[in-house]
Scaffold this motif. Structure first.
Motif, PDB file in Angstrom:
ATOM      1  N   LEU A 649     -15.907   1.638  -7.987  1.00 24.09           N
ATOM      2  CA  LEU A 649     -16.201   0.691  -6.903  1.00 24.09           C
ATOM      3  C   LEU A 649     -16.134   1.258  -5.344  1.00 24.09           C
ATOM      4  N   GLY A 650     -15.152   2.227  -5.252  1.00 29.06           N
ATOM      5  CA  GLY A 650     -15.080   2.743  -3.890  1.00 29.06           C
ATOM      6  C   GLY A 650     -16.262   3.462  -3.552  1.00 29.06           C
ATOM      7  N   ALA A 651     -16.802   4.209  -4.623  1.00 29.70           N
ATOM      8  CA  ALA A 651     -18.048   5.036  -4.234  1.00 29.70           C
ATOM      9  C   ALA A 651     -19.211   4.102  -4.142  1.00 29.70           C
ATOM     10  N   LEU A 652     -19.135   3.207  -4.496  1.00 29.16           N
ATOM     11  CA  LEU A 652     -20.337   2.282  -4.620  1.00 29.16           C
ATOM     12  C   LEU A 652     -20.161   1.360  -3.236  1.00 29.16           C
ATOM     13  N   GLY A 653     -18.804   1.366  -2.527  1.00 31.00           N
ATOM     14  CA  GLY A 653     -18.533   0.637  -1.378  1.00 31.00           C
ATOM     15  C   GLY A 653     -17.854  -0.955  -1.657  1.00 31.00           C
ATOM     16  N   TYR A 654     -17.554  -1.039  -2.857  1.00 29.48           N
ATOM     17  CA  TYR A 654     -17.169  -2.400  -3.356  1.00 29.48           C
ATOM     18  C   TYR A 654     -15.587  -2.582  -3.043  1.00 29.48           C
ATOM     19  N   ALA A 655     -14.763  -1.280  -2.886  1.00 27.32           N
ATOM     20  CA  ALA A 655     -13.687  -1.196  -2.928  1.00 27.32           C
ATOM     21  C   ALA A 655     -12.846  -0.822  -1.524  1.00 27.32           C
ATOM     22  N   ALA A 656     -11.891  -2.054  -1.363  1.00 24.66           N
ATOM     23  CA  ALA A 656     -11.336  -1.684   0.216  1.00 24.66           C
ATOM     24  C   ALA A 656     -10.094  -0.773  -0.141  1.00 24.66           C
ATOM     25  N   MET A 657      -9.801  -0.478   1.293  1.00 24.35           N
ATOM     26  CA  MET A 657      -8.493   0.322   1.264  1.00 24.35           C
ATOM     27  C   MET A 657      -7.282  -0.121   0.456  1.00 24.35           C
ATOM     28  N   TRP A 658      -7.009  -1.303   0.508  1.00 28.10           N
ATOM     29  CA  TRP A 658      -5.805  -1.870  -0.047  1.00 28.10           C
ATOM     30  C   TRP A 658      -5.937  -1.840  -1.554  1.00 28.10           C
ATOM     31  N   MET A 659      -7.021  -1.665  -2.147  1.00 29.25           N
ATOM     32  CA  MET A 659      -7.481  -1.838  -3.519  1.00 29.25           C
ATOM     33  C   MET A 659      -7.221  -0.320  -3.883  1.00 29.25           C
ATOM     34  N   ALA A 660      -7.649   0.798  -3.191  1.00 25.15           N
ATOM     35  CA  ALA A 660      -6.995   2.217  -3.396  1.00 25.15           C
ATOM     36  C   ALA A 660      -5.684   2.319  -3.310  1.00 25.15           C
ATOM     37  N   VAL A 661      -5.173   1.732  -2.423  1.00 29.26           N
ATOM     38  CA  VAL A 661      -3.336   2.033  -2.404  1.00 29.26           C
ATOM     39  C   VAL A 661      -2.955   1.465  -3.567  1.00 29.26           C
ATOM     40  N   PHE A 662      -3.377   0.234  -4.066  1.00 28.23           N
ATOM     41  CA  PHE A 662      -2.753  -0.460  -5.200  1.00 28.23           C
ATOM     42  C   PHE A 662      -3.239   0.370  -6.426  1.00 28.23           C
ATOM     43  N   ALA A 663      -4.278   1.236  -6.644  1.00 34.96           N
ATOM     44  CA  ALA A 663      -4.596   1.996  -7.690  1.00 34.96           C
ATOM     45  C   ALA A 663      -3.608   3.054  -7.637  1.00 34.96           C
ATOM     46  N   ASP A 664      -3.125   3.541  -6.621  1.00 33.64           N
ATOM     47  CA  ASP A 664      -2.037   4.753  -6.542  1.00 33.64           C
ATOM     48  C   ASP A 664      -1.029   4.176  -6.422  1.00 33.64           C
ATOM     49  N   VAL A 665      -0.215   3.542  -5.572  1.00 32.40           N
ATOM     50  CA  VAL A 665       1.277   3.109  -5.471  1.00 32.40           C
ATOM     51  C   VAL A 665       1.552   1.920  -6.573  1.00 32.40           C
ATOM     52  N   GLY A 666       0.690   1.168  -6.366  1.00 33.33           N
ATOM     53  CA  GLY A 666       0.864  -0.121  -7.120  1.00 33.33           C
ATOM     54  C   GLY A 666       0.910   0.117  -8.807  1.00 33.33           C
ATOM     55  N   VAL A 667      -0.005   0.951  -9.293  1.00 28.73           N
ATOM     56  CA  VAL A 667      -0.136   1.314 -10.537  1.00 28.73           C
ATOM     57  C   VAL A 667       1.252   2.374 -11.165  1.00 28.73           C
ATOM     58  N   THR A 668       1.310   3.064  -9.918  1.00 28.34           N
ATOM     59  CA  THR A 668       2.603   4.047 -10.249  1.00 28.34           C
ATOM     60  C   THR A 668       3.777   3.242 -10.503  1.00 28.34           C
ATOM     61  N   VAL A 669       4.153   2.164  -9.730  1.00 23.55           N
ATOM     62  CA  VAL A 669       5.352   1.490  -9.949  1.00 23.55           C
ATOM     63  C   VAL A 669       5.466   0.832 -10.975  1.00 23.55           C
ATOM     64  N   LEU A 670       4.260   0.109 -11.461  1.00 23.43           N
ATOM     65  CA  LEU A 670       4.075  -0.775 -12.629  1.00 23.43           C
ATOM     66  C   LEU A 670       4.327   0.183 -14.027  1.00 23.43           C
ATOM     67  N   CYS A 671       3.724   1.459 -13.786  1.00 29.70           N
ATOM     68  CA  CYS A 671       3.829   2.239 -14.963  1.00 29.70           C
ATOM     69  C   CYS A 671       5.427   2.755 -15.080  1.00 29.70           C
ATOM     70  N   VAL A 672       6.049   3.014 -13.930  1.00 27.57           N
ATOM     71  CA  VAL A 672       7.476   3.569 -13.934  1.00 27.57           C
ATOM     72  C   VAL A 672       8.405   2.448 -14.482  1.00 27.57           C
ATOM     73  N   LEU A 673       8.177   1.168 -14.038  1.00 26.08           N
ATOM     74  CA  LEU A 673       8.699   0.092 -14.739  1.00 26.08           C
ATOM     75  C   LEU A 673       8.684  -0.200 -16.095  1.00 26.08           C
ATOM     76  N   ASN A 674       7.588   0.060 -16.549  1.00 29.12           N
ATOM     77  CA  ASN A 674       7.223   0.224 -17.908  1.00 29.12           C
ATOM     78  C   ASN A 674       7.940   1.223 -18.807  1.00 29.12           C
ATOM     79  N   ALA A 675       7.874   2.276 -18.072  1.00 29.56           N
ATOM     80  CA  ALA A 675       8.627   3.533 -18.910  1.00 29.56           C
ATOM     81  C   ALA A 675      10.012   3.267 -18.926  1.00 29.56           C
ATOM     82  N   ALA A 676      10.616   2.512 -17.968  1.00 29.33           N
ATOM     83  CA  ALA A 676      11.971   2.469 -17.783  1.00 29.33           C
ATOM     84  C   ALA A 676      12.852   1.352 -18.962  1.00 29.33           C
ATOM     85  N   ARG A 677      11.597   0.673 -19.318  1.00 25.63           N
ATOM     86  CA  ARG A 677      12.064  -0.349 -20.474  1.00 25.63           C
ATOM     87  C   ARG A 677      12.598   0.183 -21.604  1.00 25.63           C
TER      88      ARG A 677
END
Length: 683
Positions: A649-677
């Motif tokens: 989506l970013g390469a095609l111009g449909y993704a905003a910067m906040w979506m990119a940040v979520f794909a990095d830090v947001g996904v990381t936090v979710l994965c870490v919380l999932n692992a901590a289970r």
């Protein structure tokens, strides 16, 4: 995210930085520790180590005995660092708000620069260090994205990226720090001091590592057992949960053996030490837990290689996205540069680089709390794929304690057979003799003479008669006919006439049948027995435990051959044993499982140790390994899927910067919380 990586890798260092006498499977890497006289320690990193050098230099390494004061200080520092991160995020956010309230362009630029430097200074610094070391990482990707956005005048985007990235660090640090502290608790079971008793009976506190074997120590109520020992005086209840995962305390009284790390609950105990500090059960457990990081699994190795190749590829793709379309007149340079920046931010591989190793450390930590020590993530993988489990018999599938199972009399009563046998065997200390005497205690008779014949039995002159008690070979030597008797462990004869046959058996562990049933329910296709015992004992154990097959009268080499054949037929195979003679087959198995902390050779050769000495712990380890692999696999697929979507989506111009940040830090936090289970897994 280097800040987050440090939090995780403190936990990794707990388990990895040690020069151990590794198992026969592991010499993948070593770390060398050096101490100076002030008590501080340096760390010489082995260039061949698969872990980053950073992982071994973070926050006082505990591997050389641990310094509680340093650890306490470390926790205080971690807490204050978290507060600082929150303050930085708040200040940067205020500057972002001020940006929109300031009408003057150059003041807006100044506010933006201040916000970026306040929130992003450590990110920028770490990114530049990575480039200087020719190891560009996610911090470098973020630095490039922020710098480019600032230079083309997209100040809000540059500020938003740094603020969200730093906020992600805070949230992720909280999640990983919680997991780290739970993992650290595993290695905090060993007390550093002991109450040494002198000749007068007075107790003085000394360092546990200075107490020699055979010393007398006092363990007060509420104290941890400092060294493996045997109780001489006193009675109490002992909490074994830290070592075995068992919630019910065990009674301790004279002759009870205690392992270091247990907790004396309600009474003082006078004990004699059985081991040195370094060889104690707690030290063994700590070594095995730390050794676990040396054994990287396929998934972890893939992630390590993936991250190494991934970053330069992503940078190259971002450059192509920024430059090629404008050259082909497909849009303005500014438009495609912004798309390239979104691509860079979204591409950071933190979620996988952090959450996958954390999943395995959490799995190993949760297993340790349940009394199962797994020596590395590759054995977590193997346990999750088990198709065949093979057991040794004596001391593994059974308790190892002989008991009288059947008495067959000939011409006399069963009581008379046992009376004669008990009187004879009372003069021997053989395990068979102890079992016979335990079955018929307090027997009386006038014994005039005894003669023990090693390997055969005993001859006694009792009440004027010659009584023989022992094996068939003893009967044959004295011409006693045993043709009418069943095959037995002990025969009893008087004046050349057979009076009875006694069959002894090793008792099946109470949870053996339930464990085997549970293993099959967990996906194990074949459960077999390999033993050096005779046919009758093997078949009896097979029937009682619900095994699929039993192989008997085997030498250690025969066990290896049979295991290899089973592995060829069924795939991933585990062998469960406890003795020195099991070491070769433990080493040959895909997963070698040692029962308890008995034989050093067996523990060294094994990949998994059941500290609790409960067979049921094996089934718990298999289920926990499956759960760990499921979570690690989900995290990897989830992270890749989200990133791939946002990258496209970013390469095609449909993704905003906040979506990119979520794909990095947001996904990381979710994965870490999932692992901590995983740390909340119950046995």
């Amino acid at each position: 995210m280097k800040t987050n990586k440090k939090v995780l890798t403190d936990a990794a260092a707990e388990c990895s930085c040690t020069a151990l006498q590794a198992s026969s499977h592991s010499r993948e890497h070593q770390h060398i520790h050096e101490h100076d006289h002030s008590g501080e320690h340096g760390h010489v990193h082995d260039a061949g180590c698969e872990l980053d050098e950073e992982l071994c230099h973070i926050g006082g390494c505990p591997c050389c005995g641990g310094h509680e004061e340093e650890h306490d200080h470390g926790h205080e520092h971690e807490h204050s660092a978290g507060k600082w991160d929150v303050a930085v995020v708040i200040l940067s956010t205020l500057l972002l708000g001020g940006y929109f309230l300031i009408p003057i362009p150059w003041l807006q630029a100044a506010a933006a620069l201040c916000s970026i430097l306040v929130a992003g200074a450590p990110i920028i610094w770490d990114g530049l260090k990575g480039v200087m070391k020719l190891r560009p990482d996610e911090n470098f990707l973020m630095t490039v994205a922020v710098a480019a956005a600032f230079l083309i005048g997209e100040y809000p985007e540059a500020m938003l990226v740094t603020i969200l990235f730093r906020l992600g660090n805070v949230l992720e640090g909280v999640a990983v720090g919680r997991s780290k502290r739970q993992i650290e608790a595993i290695t905090a079971i060993r007390p550093e001091y002991a109450n040494l008793l002198d000749e007068s009976g007075a107790a003085r506190e000394v360092k546990a590592r200075e107490v020699p074997v055979g010393s007398l120590i006092l363990i007060k109520a509420g104290e941890k057992v400092p060294l493996d020992c045997v109780v001489l005086e006193g009675a109490s209840d002992v909490d074994t949960a830290a070592l075995t995962g068992e919630s019910v305390p065990r009674p301790a009284q004279p002759e009870t053996k205690l392992m270091s790390g247990m907790i004396n609950l309600n009474g003082s105990l006078k004990c004699r030490t059985l081991s040195t500090f370094e060889d104690s059960a707690a030290s063994t457990i700590i070594k095995l837990v730390r050794e676990s990081a040396a054994q990287k699994g396929t998934t972890e190795k893939f992630i390590s290689r993936f991250a190494t190749i991934y970053t330069p590829v992503v940078v190259l793709l971002a450059v192509l996205i920024a430059l090629v379309p404008p050259l082909l007149n497909l849009g303005t340079f500014t438009t495609w540069l912004m798309r390239a920046l979104v691509f860079l931010v979204a591409s950071c591989p933190c979620a996988m680089v952090i959450s996958i190793p954390l999943s395995f450390f959490s799995g190993i930590g949760a297993a340790s709390k349940q009394g199962v020590l797994i020596k590395g993530s590759r054995f977590v993988e193997s346990l999750s794929k088990l198709k065949c489990v093979v057991f040794d018999k004596t001391g593994t599938l059974t308790t190892g304690s002989l008991m009288v199972d059947q008495v067959t009399p000939f011409g006399v009563s069963e009581e008379e057979v046992m009376r004669l046998a008990a009187l004879c065997e009372s003069y021997s200390d053989h395990p068979v003799a102890r079992a016979v005497c335990a079955y018929a205690p307090g027997m009386t008779g006038a014994v005039e003479a005894t003669e023990e014949m090693p390997g055969k039995g005993i001859r006694v002159i009792l009440e004027g008669s010659e009584v023989l008690c022992g094996s068939k070979k003893l009967m044959d030597d004295f011409g006693v006919d045993t043709a009418k008797a069943p095959e037995a462990n002990v025969y009893v004869a008087r004046d050349g006439v057979l009076l009875g046959a006694i069959i002894l058996s090793d008792q099946l562990r109470p949870d053996a049948a339930a464990t085997i049933s549970a293993l099959k329910a967990a996906g194990v296709e074949k459960v077999a027995l390999l033993t050096g015992d005779g046919r009758n004992a093997a078949l009896k154990a097979k029937a009682a435990a619900g095994l699929d097959e039993a192989f008997y009268e085997l030498l250690p080499g025969d066990k290896v051959s049979h295991l290899a054949e089973l592995a060829r037929q069924y795939g991933a195979t585990a062998f469960v044993g406890d003795g020195i003679n099991d070491a070769p087959v433990l080493a040959r198995a895909d997963v070698g499982v040692a029962m308890g902390l008995g034989s050093d050779a067996a523990i060294s050769a094994a990949d998994v140790v059941l500290v609790s000495d409960r067979l049921g712990a094996l089934e718990s380890a298999v289920r926990l390994s499956k759960r760990t692999m499921s979570i690690a696999t989900f995290n990897m697929i989830f992270a890749i899927a989200v990133k791939a979507l946002v990258l496209i989506l970013g390469a095609l111009g449909y993704a905003a910067m906040w979506m990119a940040v979520f794909a990095d830090v947001g996904v990381t936090v979710l994965c870490v919380l999932n692992a901590a289970r995983i740390l909340g897994a119950k046995s």
